[in-house]
Write an enzyme that holds these catalytic residues in place. Structure first.
Site, PDB file in Angstrom:
ATOM      1  N   GLU A  74      -0.067   9.301  -5.394  1.00 19.40           N
ATOM      2  CA  GLU A  74      -0.800   9.144  -4.144  1.00 19.40           C
ATOM      3  C   GLU A  74      -0.305  10.068  -3.048  1.00 19.40           C
ATOM      4  OE1 GLU A  74      -1.560   5.642  -6.641  1.00 19.40           O
ATOM      5  OE2 GLU A  74       0.299   6.629  -5.980  1.00 19.40           O
ATOM      6  N   HIS A 143      -2.573  -5.507  -5.386  1.00 20.76           N
ATOM      7  CA  HIS A 143      -3.988  -5.276  -5.650  1.00 20.76           C
ATOM      8  C   HIS A 143      -4.886  -5.960  -4.623  1.00 20.76           C
ATOM      9  CE1 HIS A 143      -2.040  -4.498  -9.510  1.00 20.76           C
ATOM     10  NE2 HIS A 143      -3.100  -3.787  -9.850  1.00 20.76           N
TER      11      HIS A 143
END
Length: 356
Positions: A74, A143
């Protein structure tokens, strides 16, 4: 960069029933069609179409130069997007899940947010960081985090979170057209909700890159909250995944004889004080609803702003209904953690009605 030709242009137009996810897909596709500098990339966004299939079909239509997969890194994704934005591109990157963006946080806060100021506006970064966030899907920690306060706290970032199909399209198009970096928070539990929208009307605001900032005289939605439901007794202020339970609470309250107004903030930064303050002054009672933990949160900021601007109009303290100050719970406990109708209406009942 020479753009690959678009193929298989979508036939969708006019009034359509769309999912929230499809509205986002169309927003990116239309932006890519209108402007060859727009590129989309991230983990699994190419052939797979993303975990939630939000980028489905973009690679087949625009080619692997315009929508492509990246390594699982990322920080590298955002770092590359920063360099591309510095050199005339308009990257739109996906972080896949909310907490997966944290490895890129240094890039976002130290470079994405500060480059415009550092260069006295000579270098702008027109990039969008798409972050699927919040709960309601039976996921687990990493998540289902609600990380919006981290970005809202960082000067130099625009932070948006739509709650409707129409806003999913409009806000993402405006985010891509913005000259400044945008963190675009997408409530995961809304991806497969549906609504009927007029695509021609939505697209008319974005007919060409020259129309950026409000095409055809239509003002930008960035920095503007919206009144979703009128009411006279109290105001519910929500955003993103918390708008639906706020509306449901207002509907239940109406059946019990209480009139609740509902405001969708949608633009966390810049924040629309004018709309929020007018709503608060019209009722004098406020409940802020947000899914994130309450301590040092966006809900805290909204409550503080209301107290500063509307103190003499308040008939009761500003209350908050939020997630609890714990890590996101396992799926079987999720329903106890998320703000729901009962918790919202319990807060409304505590707004000192007996003293009015």
């Amino acid at each position: 960069m020479t753009a690959a030709p678009a193929i298989n242009a979508p036939a969708l137009s006019g009034v359509q029933s769309l999912t929230f996810a499809k509205a986002l897909t169309l927003a990116m596709a239309d932006a890519m069609e209108a402007d060859p500098s727009v590129v989309v990339f991230g983990v699994d966004v190419g052939k797979l179409g993303g975990v939630f299939r939000v980028t489905d079909g973009l690679t087949s239509r625009f080619g692997e130069e315009r929508c492509f997969d990246t390594p699982l890194a990322e920080s590298g994704i955002v770092g590359m997007a920063t360099g591309m934005a510095m050199n005339g591109m308009r990257p739109v990157v996906e972080m896949q899940f909310d907490a997966f963006a944290f490895p890129a946080f240094e890039q976002i806060t130290s470079h994405v947010a500060k480059t415009g100021n550092r260069t006295r506006g000579q270098v702008r970064l027109p990039l969008v960081i798409r972050i699927p966030y919040a709960g309601g899907i039976g996921g687990v920690e990493h998540h289902c985090d609600s990380s919006e306060a981290h970005y809202a706290h960082t000067p130099g970032l625009v932070v948006l979170t739509p709650s409707s199909v129409a806003d999913a399209y409009t806000l993402l198009r405006e985010a891509i057209e913005s000259p400044d970096p945008v963190v675009f928070m997408e409530p995961k539990k809304l991806y497969f909700t549906k609504a009927t929208v007029d695509l021609d009307a939505l697209r008319s605001r974005h007919s060409s890159p020259a129309d950026r900032g409000g095409a055809n005289g239509v003002p930008s939605s960035i920095g503007r909250a919206t009144v979703l439901r009128e009411g006279t007794d109290a105001t519910l202020i929500a955003y993103g995944p918390s708008v639906a339970p706020a509306l449901a609470a207002a509907e239940t309250a109406a059946a019990e004889g209480r009139s609740l107004q509902v405001i969708d903030v949608r633009s966390l930064v810049p924040f629309d004080d004018d709309t929020v303050n007018a709503a608060v002054r019209s009722t004098g009672r406020v409940v802020v609803v947000a899914e994130a933990p309450g301590f040092a949160s966006m809900a805290s900021e909204i409550a503080a702003r209301i107290q500063e601007h509307c103190f003499h109009s308040l008939a009761a303290p500003v209350l908050r209904v939020s997630g609890f100050d714990v890590p996101y719970p396992p799926p079987r406990l999720e329903k106890y953690y998320l703000p729901g109708v009962d918790r919202i209406l319990d807060a409304v009942d505590r707004l000192q009605w007996e003293e009015s």
